[in-house]
Design a protein around this motif. Sequence first.
Motif, mmCIF file in Angstrom:
data_model
loop_
_atom_site.group_PDB
_atom_site.id
_atom_site.type_symbol
_atom_site.label_atom_id
_atom_site.label_comp_id
_atom_site.label_asym_id
_atom_site.label_seq_id
_atom_site.Cartn_x
_atom_site.Cartn_y
_atom_site.Cartn_z
ATOM 1 N N UNK A 155 0.826 -1.207 0.000
ATOM 2 C CA UNK A 155 0.000 0.000 0.000
ATOM 3 C C UNK A 155 0.861 1.258 0.000
ATOM 4 N N UNK A 156 1.890 1.289 0.826
ATOM 5 C CA UNK A 156 2.760 2.462 0.883
ATOM 6 C C UNK A 156 3.527 2.633 -0.426
ATOM 7 N N UNK A 157 3.939 1.537 -1.030
ATOM 8 C CA UNK A 157 4.632 1.602 -2.316
ATOM 9 C C UNK A 157 3.695 2.111 -3.415
ATOM 10 N N UNK A 158 2.425 1.788 -3.313
ATOM 11 C CA UNK A 158 1.448 2.281 -4.281
ATOM 12 C C UNK A 158 1.216 3.778 -4.114
ATOM 13 N N UNK A 159 1.144 4.237 -2.869
ATOM 14 C CA UNK A 159 0.863 5.649 -2.598
ATOM 15 C C UNK A 159 2.073 6.530 -2.903
ATOM 16 N N UNK A 160 3.274 6.071 -2.547
ATOM 17 C CA UNK A 160 4.500 6.844 -2.743
ATOM 18 C C UNK A 160 5.452 6.087 -3.667
#
Length: 166
Positions: A155-160
């Motif tokens: 999720x964090x890799x998708x957002x940033x």
Amino acid sequence: MLQFYFLAVLLNVMAGLILVYAADFTRGTSLGASADGMADDFGAGDAAIGDPADGDGGDGLFARESFLNDSLFRLVVGILAVFSGVLLFVSPVQDDAPVAGDLVPALACICGGAALLLEFYANKLSTEIRLPFFLQAVMVTGRRYLGVFCIIAGIVHFIFPRVMFL
């Protein structure tokens, strides 16, 4: 490449959901017990939603008959996760640092996929498997924590997408 970026995000979340919510196939195998034959305290006693050991079968996506509890599906997700994790090291997201740019999601992908492959292998093998304590603690008894790490990394890799190490 953006294709590996999307594939890594998808497989991190999928492997994490399987490790956290689906049935634990290592329970009852040689990996589900420590060297003395007793279950480890670290993470022991946690029942997954829809776990066949519960007897109720669960409802919806994590039911006993769900595709997430299919061993062949887990094998494919594990192989693809390890493959895409390795490719993240080689092919970073647009103009990012070659290895450090996608370090956390690549490691999460490799570890989550390896846990699924280890689970498949232990389920199909009739002999006892002895793992070092660290691997036993992370990939077998701590599979839920590894799953949460995979979900968060995805999720964090998708957002940033262009943040260093994410």
